[in-house]
Scaffold this active site. Structure first.
Site, PDB file in Angstrom:
ATOM      1  N   ASN A   1     -10.328  -0.314   0.425  1.00 30.58           N
ATOM      2  CA  ASN A   1      -8.447   0.194   0.086  1.00 30.58           C
ATOM      3  C   ASN A   1      -8.210  -0.835  -0.902  1.00 30.58           C
ATOM      4  O   ASN A   1      -8.269  -1.609  -0.656  1.00 30.58           O
ATOM      5  CB  ASN A   1      -8.056  -1.317   1.263  1.00 30.58           C
ATOM      6  CG  ASN A   1      -6.691  -0.848   1.492  1.00 30.58           C
ATOM      7  OD1 ASN A   1      -5.343  -0.097   1.089  1.00 30.58           O
ATOM      8  ND2 ASN A   1      -6.202  -1.804   2.492  1.00 30.58           N
TER       9      ASN A   1
ATOM     10  N   HIS B   1      -2.885   7.058   2.591  1.00 29.46           N
ATOM     11  CA  HIS B   1      -3.116   5.673   2.552  1.00 29.46           C
ATOM     12  C   HIS B   1      -4.801   5.559   3.123  1.00 29.46           C
ATOM     13  O   HIS B   1      -4.709   5.520   4.206  1.00 29.46           O
ATOM     14  CB  HIS B   1      -2.673   4.556   2.505  1.00 29.46           C
ATOM     15  CG  HIS B   1      -2.797   3.948   2.288  1.00 29.46           C
ATOM     16  ND1 HIS B   1      -3.290   3.172   1.078  1.00 29.46           N
ATOM     17  CD2 HIS B   1      -3.134   2.053   3.316  1.00 29.46           C
ATOM     18  CE1 HIS B   1      -3.237   1.343   1.264  1.00 29.46           C
ATOM     19  NE2 HIS B   1      -4.012   1.034   2.282  1.00 29.46           N
TER      20      HIS B   1
ATOM     21  N   CYS C   1       1.072  -1.284  -0.039  1.00 30.46           N
ATOM     22  CA  CYS C   1       0.208  -0.115   0.398  1.00 30.46           C
ATOM     23  C   CYS C   1       0.936   1.691   0.341  1.00 30.46           C
ATOM     24  O   CYS C   1       0.251   1.660  -0.212  1.00 30.46           O
ATOM     25  CB  CYS C   1      -0.650  -0.119   1.276  1.00 30.46           C
ATOM     26  SG  CYS C   1      -2.007  -0.711   1.261  1.00 30.46           S
TER      27      CYS C   1
HETATM   28  N1  ACO Z   1     -18.645  -8.607  10.487  1.00 31.88           N
HETATM   29  C1  ACO Z   1     -18.196  -9.122  10.664  1.00 31.88           C
HETATM   30  N2  ACO Z   1     -18.033  -9.232  12.152  1.00 31.88           N
HETATM   31  C2  ACO Z   1     -16.723  -9.316  11.702  1.00 31.88           C
HETATM   32  C3  ACO Z   1     -15.751  -9.327  10.076  1.00 31.88           C
HETATM   33  C4  ACO Z   1     -17.234  -8.471   9.356  1.00 31.88           C
HETATM   34  N3  ACO Z   1     -16.563  -8.337   8.149  1.00 31.88           N
HETATM   35  N4  ACO Z   1     -14.533  -9.334  10.820  1.00 31.88           N
HETATM   36  C5  ACO Z   1     -14.578  -9.360  11.635  1.00 31.88           C
HETATM   37  N5  ACO Z   1     -15.287  -9.465  12.484  1.00 31.88           N
HETATM   38  C6  ACO Z   1     -15.194 -10.507  13.643  1.00 31.88           C
HETATM   39  C7  ACO Z   1     -14.672 -11.006  14.237  1.00 31.88           C
HETATM   40  O1  ACO Z   1     -14.398 -12.388  13.705  1.00 31.88           O
HETATM   41  C8  ACO Z   1     -14.749 -10.335  15.530  1.00 31.88           C
HETATM   42  O2  ACO Z   1     -15.241 -10.975  16.300  1.00 31.88           O
HETATM   43  P1  ACO Z   1     -15.081 -12.207  17.718  1.00 31.88           P
HETATM   44  O3  ACO Z   1     -14.914 -11.500  18.768  1.00 31.88           O
HETATM   45  O4  ACO Z   1     -15.621 -12.904  17.859  1.00 31.88           O
HETATM   46  O5  ACO Z   1     -13.875 -13.096  17.142  1.00 31.88           O
HETATM   47  C9  ACO Z   1     -15.079  -9.072  16.023  1.00 31.88           C
HETATM   48  O6  ACO Z   1     -15.538  -8.709  14.804  1.00 31.88           O
HETATM   49  C10 ACO Z   1     -14.503  -8.509  16.252  1.00 31.88           C
HETATM   50  O7  ACO Z   1     -12.508  -7.830  15.210  1.00 31.88           O
HETATM   51  P2  ACO Z   1     -11.312  -7.324  15.562  1.00 31.88           P
HETATM   52  O8  ACO Z   1     -10.749  -7.980  14.284  1.00 31.88           O
HETATM   53  O9  ACO Z   1     -10.870  -7.505  16.878  1.00 31.88           O
HETATM   54  O10 ACO Z   1     -11.782  -5.856  15.223  1.00 31.88           O
HETATM   55  P3  ACO Z   1     -11.382  -4.648  14.496  1.00 31.88           P
HETATM   56  O11 ACO Z   1     -11.838  -3.698  15.326  1.00 31.88           O
HETATM   57  O12 ACO Z   1      -9.814  -4.995  15.377  1.00 31.88           O
HETATM   58  O13 ACO Z   1     -10.989  -3.497  13.288  1.00 31.88           O
HETATM   59  C11 ACO Z   1     -10.472  -4.340  11.118  1.00 31.88           C
HETATM   60  C12 ACO Z   1     -11.093  -4.921  12.202  1.00 31.88           C
HETATM   61  C13 ACO Z   1     -11.543  -3.238  10.679  1.00 31.88           C
HETATM   62  C14 ACO Z   1      -8.994  -4.831  10.334  1.00 31.88           C
HETATM   63  C15 ACO Z   1      -9.490  -3.547  12.047  1.00 31.88           C
HETATM   64  O14 ACO Z   1      -8.234  -3.623  12.921  1.00 31.88           O
HETATM   65  C16 ACO Z   1      -8.956  -2.545  11.557  1.00 31.88           C
HETATM   66  O15 ACO Z   1      -8.690  -1.851  10.333  1.00 31.88           O
HETATM   67  N6  ACO Z   1      -7.972  -2.916  11.208  1.00 31.88           N
HETATM   68  C17 ACO Z   1      -6.220  -1.788  10.227  1.00 31.88           C
HETATM   69  C18 ACO Z   1      -6.071  -3.363   8.896  1.00 31.88           C
HETATM   70  C19 ACO Z   1      -6.176  -2.488   7.697  1.00 31.88           C
HETATM   71  O16 ACO Z   1      -7.047  -1.112   7.961  1.00 31.88           O
HETATM   72  N7  ACO Z   1      -6.111  -2.719   6.741  1.00 31.88           N
HETATM   73  C20 ACO Z   1      -6.054  -2.143   5.782  1.00 31.88           C
HETATM   74  C21 ACO Z   1      -4.815  -2.374   5.252  1.00 31.88           C
HETATM   75  S1  ACO Z   1      -3.323  -3.217   4.808  1.00 31.88           S
HETATM   76  C22 ACO Z   1      -2.593  -2.245   3.422  1.00 31.88           C
HETATM   77  O17 ACO Z   1      -3.304  -1.592   3.990  1.00 31.88           O
HETATM   78  C23 ACO Z   1      -1.557  -2.725   3.373  1.00 31.88           C
END
Ligand code: ACO
Length: 326
Positions: free
Chosen positions: A281, A251, A112
């Site tokens: 993204n 980004h 990214c």
């Molecule tokens: N729909 C519903 N529930 C979901 C989903 C979904 N799409 N995805 C995960 N969950 C669930 C999980 O299974 C988890 O359930 P559990 O508590 O029963 O285990 C719960 O939601 C919470 O999951 P978390 O991973 O803790 O959620 P979080 O609040 O951290 O959000 C996210 C996840 C959006 C990925 C966040 O961690 C984030 O934004 N991270 C940054 C990563 C990112 O932006 N990556 C892209 C950039 S990477 C790049 O650009 C190269």
């Protein structure tokens, strides 16, 4: 050293828009979860076009917008995590498609942060006189390397491409660049290529699936810190402060990451250009796609200072301070 400036931009995203509600038909998710956790409402998904085709369309638009002959392009640097082929490079495929037969072409792999790394690299070619007119592209068809059964990743990404053309200039448009990498965090955002499978390997011989996996929380924490650091680093040793910056173009991964970065930098969200709600993204494409959209929306005027800032797999990160001179 020559001064360098951006002279034109272009972008392209596939027609097919996929809304959050449609994804809930494929995986156990909801519009509410995706919107509240990421800010994404829809994304464009390729129904068949590959990365080089998206890149070519973005490049042709940039050439048209800049009224530039493809034969004048002497360098194509293309950033992608989702190339059409191991070889040739996607940059070479674009070269053939746009008829830029005088160009030297290669791809950059920095996930990214790819567009930042590619623009930094190409601008050095122009600064040193090795290139006169360079085409820099960020292009991805991430949908082909997503695991569409993994709700934690497939809802976050989209497909798209953006391009910028840079040239030697009287005034200086690329004011400063800052980049870095941390290979010890390689697994934070991971997509394997082929494993080693050949007649001389003993034991199980399985090809691996090339799907993106991500340690979401780790990436979140890293990004929220590295965006402010990169912005501060790129301003260091210049005469500018954050007050001089009209827009930060981050980004486009997650609105909550951008909010956390804004808080650390003690600046308002109105300084950040955001379009992740529409595209998700698109990895190396988010920043050039955003720049072109800002141009189309008339947000950028000659003399504006902006900072583009990215982070991604590698881990990689970086920022470029730009004076807009079109
Ligand atoms: N729909 C519903 N529930 C979901 C989903 C979904 N799409 N995805 C995960 N969950 C669930 C999980 O299974 C988890 O359930 P559990 O508590 O029963 O285990 C719960 O939601 C919470 O999951 P978390 O991973 O803790 O959620 P979080 O609040 O951290 O959000 C996210 C996840 C959006 C990925 C966040 O961690 C984030 O934004 N991270 C940054 C990563 C990112 O932006 N990556 C892209 C950039 S990477 C790049 O650009 C190269």
């Amino acid at each position: 050293m020559n001064n360098v400036k951006i002279v034109a931009t272009g972008s392209y995203a596939p027609e097919r828009s996929v809304k959050n509600s449609e994804l809930s038909l494929i995986v156990d998710t909801s519009d509410e979860w995706i919107s509240s956790r990421s800010g994404i409402k829809e994304r464009r998904i390729s129904t068949g076009e590959n990365t080089s085709e998206l890149a070519t369309k973005a490049a042709l638009k940039a050439l048209k917008n800049g009224n530039i002959d493809p034969l004048d392009i002497d360098l194509i640097v293309l950033a992608t995590t989702s190339p059409d082929t191991f070889t040739p490079s996607t940059a070479c495929l674009v070269q053939a498609a746009i008829g830029a037969e005088n160009a030297t072409c290669f791809d950059v792999s920095a996930a990214c942060s790819g567009f930042i790394f590619a623009l930094n690299t190409a601008s050095k070619f122009v600064m040193t006189g090795s290139s006169k007119t360079a085409l820099v592209i960020g292009a991805e068809v991430l949908s082909k390397i997503l695991n569409w059964e993994d709700r934690s990743t497939c809802v976050l990404f989209g497909d798209g491409a953006g391009a910028a053309i840079i040239q030697k200039s009287e005034e200086n448009g690329i004011i400063s660049c800052y980049t870095g990498s941390d290979g010890t965090k390689a697994k934070a955002i991971y997509c394997p290529a082929t494993g080693v499978v050949n007649p001389y390997v003993e034991g199980k011989k399985e090809r691996v699936n090339s799907f993106v996996s991500m340690q979401g929380k780790e990436v979140f924490k890293f990004a929220a810190k590295i965006i402010p650091k990169s912005v501060e680093e790129v301003l260091k040793d210049t005469k500018y402060t954050i007050e001089d910056i009209k827009y930060i173009v981050p980004h486009q991964a997650n609105i909550r990451i951008i909010e956390a970065a804004a808080k650390r930098l003690e600046i308002g969200m109105d300084k950040f250009f955001i379009n992740l709600d529409k595209y998700g993204n698109t990895s190396a494409a988010t920043i050039p796609l955003a720049l072109d959209e800002m141009v189309k929306d008339g947000l950028l005027e000659k003399g504006d200072k902006i900072i583009i800032v990215g982070f991604g797999g590698g881990l990689t990160y970086g920022a470029i301070l730009i004076e807009w001179l079109i």
